[in-house]
Enzyme design. Structure first.
Site, PDB file in Angstrom:
ATOM      1  N   GLY A  54       0.799  -1.226   0.000  1.00 35.61           N
ATOM      2  CA  GLY A  54       0.000   0.000   0.000  1.00 35.61           C
ATOM      3  C   GLY A  54       0.827   1.269   0.000  1.00 35.61           C
ATOM      4  O   GLY A  54       0.382   2.299   0.517  1.00 35.61           O
ATOM      5  N   SER A  55       2.007   1.213  -0.609  1.00 36.10           N
ATOM      6  CA  SER A  55       2.885   2.392  -0.608  1.00 36.10           C
ATOM      7  C   SER A  55       2.192   3.626  -1.206  1.00 36.10           C
ATOM      8  O   SER A  55       2.234   4.717  -0.630  1.00 36.10           O
ATOM      9  CB  SER A  55       4.163   2.046  -1.386  1.00 36.10           C
ATOM     10  OG  SER A  55       4.761   3.176  -1.905  1.00 36.10           O
ATOM     11  N   ALA A 101      -1.012   4.306  -1.543  1.00 35.63           N
ATOM     12  CA  ALA A 101      -2.105   4.789  -0.688  1.00 35.63           C
ATOM     13  C   ALA A 101      -1.551   5.473   0.555  1.00 35.63           C
ATOM     14  O   ALA A 101      -2.103   6.482   1.018  1.00 35.63           O
ATOM     15  CB  ALA A 101      -3.014   3.621  -0.295  1.00 35.63           C
ATOM     16  N   ALA A 102      -0.448   4.948   1.093  1.00 36.00           N
ATOM     17  CA  ALA A 102       0.135   5.550   2.304  1.00 36.00           C
ATOM     18  C   ALA A 102       0.668   6.950   1.996  1.00 36.00           C
ATOM     19  O   ALA A 102       0.429   7.898   2.756  1.00 36.00           O
ATOM     20  CB  ALA A 102       1.250   4.651   2.844  1.00 36.00           C
ATOM     21  N   ASP A 146      -7.089  -0.840  -0.492  1.00 40.14           N
ATOM     22  CA  ASP A 146      -5.855  -0.218   0.026  1.00 40.14           C
ATOM     23  C   ASP A 146      -6.145   1.135   0.664  1.00 40.14           C
ATOM     24  O   ASP A 146      -5.735   1.405   1.794  1.00 40.14           O
ATOM     25  CB  ASP A 146      -4.844  -0.011  -1.120  1.00 40.14           C
ATOM     26  CG  ASP A 146      -4.047  -1.261  -1.427  1.00 40.14           C
ATOM     27  OD1 ASP A 146      -4.560  -2.358  -1.145  1.00 40.14           O
ATOM     28  OD2 ASP A 146      -2.922  -1.136  -1.950  1.00 40.14           O
TER      29      ASP A 146
HETATM   30  O1  PMV Z   1      -1.614  -3.551  -4.220  1.00 42.73           O
HETATM   31  P1  PMV Z   1      -1.646  -4.972  -3.794  1.00 42.73           P
HETATM   32  O2  PMV Z   1      -0.472  -5.768  -4.256  1.00 42.73           O
HETATM   33  O3  PMV Z   1      -1.946  -5.153  -2.356  1.00 42.73           O
HETATM   34  O4  PMV Z   1      -2.854  -5.662  -4.587  1.00 42.73           O
HETATM   35  C1  PMV Z   1      -4.118  -5.258  -4.434  1.00 42.73           C
HETATM   36  C2  PMV Z   1      -5.012  -6.425  -4.239  1.00 42.73           C
HETATM   37  C3  PMV Z   1      -5.771  -6.888  -5.447  1.00 42.73           C
HETATM   38  O5  PMV Z   1      -6.898  -7.581  -4.941  1.00 42.73           O
HETATM   39  C4  PMV Z   1      -4.935  -7.854  -6.253  1.00 42.73           C
HETATM   40  C5  PMV Z   1      -6.210  -5.756  -6.346  1.00 42.73           C
HETATM   41  C6  PMV Z   1      -7.221  -4.827  -5.707  1.00 42.73           C
HETATM   42  O6  PMV Z   1      -7.389  -3.724  -6.259  1.00 42.73           O
HETATM   43  O7  PMV Z   1      -7.862  -5.174  -4.711  1.00 42.73           O
END
Ligand code: PMV
Length: 309
Positions: A103-104, A106-107, A148
């Site tokens: 979540g880099s 988003a953080a 996220d």
């Molecule tokens: O950003 P990540 O690597 O945590 O992936 C997100 C999770 C997924 O379910 C694969 C995509 C999503 O948008 O929820």
């Protein structure tokens, strides 16, 4: 000068299936943080973002709207009804590993919004912040589920169903997760897009996998709320097998998952979009040392232990 932070996150279960309407659970990881500092400037250059950890320095007025840093600044100023572009320097630093499913993006966006609201002495709810940050997740991820931005903005475990509900829930008894990094980037947009293409070609193959992943999220939430975290172990293992069947694991992830189990973890799985990035393992104080060692011997470049509470 005002400073604000935001944590990283991992997905506990339900990734990918969440894009197809099934529930997923994500938890904040406070051991890694993004930080944004807002300082007034007097140079007439508008808002300048300096992000050395991201290797970026940009003037917002020169950046197009496809730039996530510029977009979050514009959105935050709009939300606070700041009409004229102010002269500000925003310095962004982050210990959240980039492109590892933590979540880099988003953080960083959340820290910027929080720092700007503090600077202007304004208040936005966690929901408002999450909604703004979602707009930048669209740039990073293409078709993000929204999990996220939700978990990072609320900083609490989140049970999430895309476009339906987003529930913060209580942890009956805190538990420990080891988070181990393969050292390989996890290309969320590509992994999600690739699975989408395969799903469209053969939905009947993937629907049952998504269904089961969704039920795992339901069972996992119940176990966490009851304080029966040990029951999560087999659920994490099963979720990993489903993600393998969805075609989003990798040899490196599989090796770390096996190593964690052999080191004494109660269960383990990849976390996030896959093909690289991180895996998570359910550990206890007693198994913490052995699992950490097993993960490092199996090639983990970083191991973080977080308490989910
Ligand atoms: O950003 P990540 O690597 O945590 O992936 C997100 C999770 C997924 O379910 C694969 C995509 C999503 O948008 O929820």
């Amino acid at each position: 000068m005002t400073t604000a932070c935001a944590p990283g996150k991992v997905i506990l279960c339900g990734e990918h299936a969440v894009v197809y309407g099934r529930p997923a659970i994500a938890v904040p990881v406070t051991e890694v943080q993004a930080q944004a500092t807002v300082e007034p400037a007097r140079d007439g250059r508008g808002v300048v973002i300096d992000a050395p950890d991201l290797n970026r320095r940009l003037a917002v007025r020169d950046a197009d709207d496809g730039d996530p840093l510029a977009r979050i600044v514009r959105l935050a100023l709009q939300a606070m009804e700041v009409k004229d572009e102010p002269d500000l320097t925003i310095t962004v630093t982050s210990t959240v590993p980039i492109a590892r499913g933590m979540g880099s993006g988003a953080a960083v966006s959340t820290a910027i919004v929080r720092a700007l609201t503090t600077h202007y002495d304004r208040w936005l709810s966690s929901r408002d912040i999450s909604d703004l940050v979602y707009q930048t997740e669209l740039i990073y991820h293409g078709t993000p589920s929204g999990i996220d931005n939700t978990v990072v903005a609320f900083e609490k475990p989140v049970y999430y169903i895309k476009d339906v509900s987003c529930e913060i829930f209580w942890v009956g008894r805190p538990f420990l997760l080891a988070i181990a990094d393969t050292g390989i980037e996890s290309p969320t947009r590509e992994a999600v897009g690739d699975l989408r293409r395969r799903y469209r070609a053969d939905p009947g193959r993937y629907e049952p996998l998504f269904d089961r992943a969704g039920r795992i999220a339901v069972e996992a939430r119940a176990a966490i709320e009851r304080g029966e975290a040990e029951k999560l172990g087999p659920l994490l293992d099963e979720n990993h097998a489903l993600l393998q069947a969805m075609g989003v694991s990798s040899p490196e992830l599989d090796r770390l998952v096996v190593a964690a189990r052999e080191g004494g973890a109660l269960g383990a799985k990849l976390s996030g979009a896959g093909w690289g990035g991180n895996m998570i393992a359910l550990i206890t104080e007693d198994t913490r040392g052995c699992v950490d060692l097993a993960l490092r011997l199996a090639g983990a470049v970083q191991v973080i232990v977080t308490e989910v509470k």
